[in-house]
Scaffold this motif. Structure first.
Motif, PDB file in Angstrom:
ATOM      1  N   ASN A   1      23.366  54.723  46.817  1.00 47.20           N
ATOM      2  CA  ASN A   1      23.328  55.924  47.634  1.00 47.20           C
ATOM      3  C   ASN A   1      23.754  55.548  49.057  1.00 47.20           C
ATOM      4  O   ASN A   1      22.952  55.025  49.835  1.00 47.20           O
ATOM      5  CB  ASN A   1      21.916  56.517  47.610  1.00 47.20           C
ATOM      6  N   ILE A   2      25.021  55.786  49.372  1.00 45.63           N
ATOM      7  CA  ILE A   2      25.575  55.426  50.679  1.00 45.63           C
ATOM      8  C   ILE A   2      24.878  56.186  51.800  1.00 45.63           C
ATOM      9  O   ILE A   2      24.620  55.628  52.866  1.00 45.63           O
ATOM     10  CB  ILE A   2      27.105  55.679  50.720  1.00 45.63           C
ATOM     11  N   GLU A   3      24.554  57.452  51.576  1.00 44.84           N
ATOM     12  CA  GLU A   3      23.871  58.233  52.617  1.00 44.84           C
ATOM     13  C   GLU A   3      22.502  57.640  52.917  1.00 44.84           C
ATOM     14  O   GLU A   3      22.101  57.554  54.078  1.00 44.84           O
ATOM     15  CB  GLU A   3      23.738  59.696  52.199  1.00 44.84           C
ATOM     16  N   HIS A   4      21.803  57.222  51.878  1.00 41.02           N
ATOM     17  CA  HIS A   4      20.513  56.559  52.094  1.00 41.02           C
ATOM     18  C   HIS A   4      20.728  55.239  52.832  1.00 41.02           C
ATOM     19  O   HIS A   4      19.952  54.871  53.713  1.00 41.02           O
ATOM     20  CB  HIS A   4      19.795  56.336  50.762  1.00 41.02           C
ATOM     21  N   GLY A   5      21.794  54.512  52.473  1.00 48.04           N
ATOM     22  CA  GLY A   5      22.118  53.266  53.163  1.00 48.04           C
ATOM     23  C   GLY A   5      22.347  53.486  54.648  1.00 48.04           C
ATOM     24  O   GLY A   5      21.924  52.677  55.479  1.00 48.04           O
ATOM     25  N   GLU A   6      22.980  54.601  54.988  1.00 52.10           N
ATOM     26  CA  GLU A   6      23.198  54.933  56.401  1.00 52.10           C
ATOM     27  C   GLU A   6      21.861  55.175  57.105  1.00 52.10           C
ATOM     28  O   GLU A   6      21.663  54.742  58.243  1.00 52.10           O
ATOM     29  CB  GLU A   6      24.092  56.157  56.525  1.00 52.10           C
ATOM     30  N   GLN A   7      20.936  55.845  56.423  1.00 53.08           N
ATOM     31  CA  GLN A   7      19.611  56.087  57.000  1.00 53.08           C
ATOM     32  C   GLN A   7      18.854  54.777  57.209  1.00 53.08           C
ATOM     33  O   GLN A   7      18.235  54.568  58.260  1.00 53.08           O
ATOM     34  CB  GLN A   7      18.795  57.023  56.101  1.00 53.08           C
ATOM     35  N   VAL A   8      18.913  53.891  56.231  1.00 51.12           N
ATOM     36  CA  VAL A   8      18.260  52.586  56.339  1.00 51.12           C
ATOM     37  C   VAL A   8      18.880  51.801  57.490  1.00 51.12           C
ATOM     38  O   VAL A   8      18.176  51.183  58.300  1.00 51.12           O
ATOM     39  CB  VAL A   8      18.357  51.798  55.013  1.00 51.12           C
ATOM     40  N   PHE A   9      20.204  51.832  57.582  1.00 53.65           N
ATOM     41  CA  PHE A   9      20.911  51.134  58.657  1.00 53.65           C
ATOM     42  C   PHE A   9      20.479  51.670  60.021  1.00 53.65           C
ATOM     43  O   PHE A   9      20.146  50.893  60.924  1.00 53.65           O
ATOM     44  CB  PHE A   9      22.429  51.289  58.487  1.00 53.65           C
ATOM     45  N   SER A  10      20.460  52.982  60.171  1.00 58.00           N
ATOM     46  CA  SER A  10      20.080  53.598  61.444  1.00 58.00           C
ATOM     47  C   SER A  10      18.665  53.213  61.852  1.00 58.00           C
ATOM     48  O   SER A  10      18.400  52.940  63.022  1.00 58.00           O
ATOM     49  CB  SER A  10      20.188  55.119  61.364  1.00 58.00           C
ATOM     50  N   ALA A  11      17.766  53.149  60.892  1.00 55.78           N
ATOM     51  CA  ALA A  11      16.364  52.859  61.179  1.00 55.78           C
ATOM     52  C   ALA A  11      16.077  51.376  61.390  1.00 55.78           C
ATOM     53  O   ALA A  11      15.150  51.024  62.122  1.00 55.78           O
ATOM     54  CB  ALA A  11      15.485  53.387  60.048  1.00 55.78           C
ATOM     55  N   ASN A  12      16.878  50.491  60.793  1.00 52.97           N
ATOM     56  CA  ASN A  12      16.529  49.068  60.794  1.00 52.97           C
ATOM     57  C   ASN A  12      17.577  48.130  61.378  1.00 52.97           C
ATOM     58  O   ASN A  12      17.234  47.013  61.763  1.00 52.97           O
ATOM     59  CB  ASN A  12      16.248  48.615  59.354  1.00 52.97           C
ATOM     60  N   CYS A  13      18.823  48.555  61.431  1.00 49.26           N
ATOM     61  CA  CYS A  13      19.909  47.631  61.775  1.00 49.26           C
ATOM     62  C   CYS A  13      20.657  48.002  63.048  1.00 49.26           C
ATOM     63  O   CYS A  13      21.254  47.147  63.697  1.00 49.26           O
ATOM     64  CB  CYS A  13      20.917  47.559  60.629  1.00 49.26           C
ATOM     65  N   SER A  14      20.651  49.294  63.378  1.00 48.87           N
ATOM     66  CA  SER A  14      21.530  49.771  64.446  1.00 48.87           C
ATOM     67  C   SER A  14      21.160  49.239  65.831  1.00 48.87           C
ATOM     68  O   SER A  14      22.020  49.204  66.705  1.00 48.87           O
ATOM     69  CB  SER A  14      21.576  51.298  64.457  1.00 48.87           C
ATOM     70  N   ALA A  15      19.940  48.797  66.039  1.00 52.11           N
ATOM     71  CA  ALA A  15      19.582  48.247  67.351  1.00 52.11           C
ATOM     72  C   ALA A  15      20.470  47.053  67.702  1.00 52.11           C
ATOM     73  O   ALA A  15      20.869  46.889  68.852  1.00 52.11           O
ATOM     74  CB  ALA A  15      18.112  47.839  67.379  1.00 52.11           C
ATOM     75  N   CYS A  16      20.801  46.254  66.709  1.00 53.30           N
ATOM     76  CA  CYS A  16      21.676  45.094  66.934  1.00 53.30           C
ATOM     77  C   CYS A  16      23.100  45.306  66.440  1.00 53.30           C
ATOM     78  O   CYS A  16      24.022  44.643  66.907  1.00 53.30           O
ATOM     79  CB  CYS A  16      21.103  43.858  66.240  1.00 53.30           C
ATOM     80  N   HIS A  17      23.284  46.210  65.479  1.00 53.19           N
ATOM     81  CA  HIS A  17      24.585  46.338  64.813  1.00 53.19           C
ATOM     82  C   HIS A  17      25.214  47.719  64.942  1.00 53.19           C
ATOM     83  O   HIS A  17      26.025  48.100  64.082  1.00 53.19           O
ATOM     84  CB  HIS A  17      24.444  45.985  63.333  1.00 53.19           C
TER      85      HIS A  17
END
Length: 101
Positions: free
Chosen positions: A18-34
């Motif tokens: 689920n790419i949309e879910h992956g985007e949500q996970v990324f926004s919540a956990n990865c976007s601060a650095c990435h």
């Protein structure tokens, strides 16, 4: 034999990425650095297509391993995210790298 086969088949769970879910996970956990596929800690190790290829991180398995276990300044998310979360975020990262973020 047919019953056993049916039980084995029905007990296997299939999981669709689920790419949309992956985007949500990324926004919540990865976007601060990435954010935007960048890397604020190690600027040369971005999530851009070329950098992923250079660092042998251009596969779902490599990204999943890194997210799960961490490396250098990147923390391990294996204890914080589910396997499905990690699979989805890995697919999201690879998809975005292919599109140029």
């Amino acid at each position: 034999t047919i019953l056993i086969t049916a039980l084995v088949i029905s007990s296997q769970t299939s999981y669709a990425v689920n790419i949309e879910h992956g985007e949500q996970v990324f926004s919540a956990n990865c976007s601060a650095c990435h954010a935007g596929g960048n890397n604020v800690i190690m600027p040369e190790k971005t999530l851009k297509k070329e950098a992923l290829a250079t660092n042998n991180m251009n596969s779902i398995s490599a990204i999943t391993y890194q997210v799960t276990n961490g490396k250098n300044a990147m923390p391990a998310f294996g204890g914080r995210l589910t396997n499905d979360d990690i699979e989805d975020v890995a697919n999201y990262v690879l998809s975005e790298s292919e599109k140029g973020w």
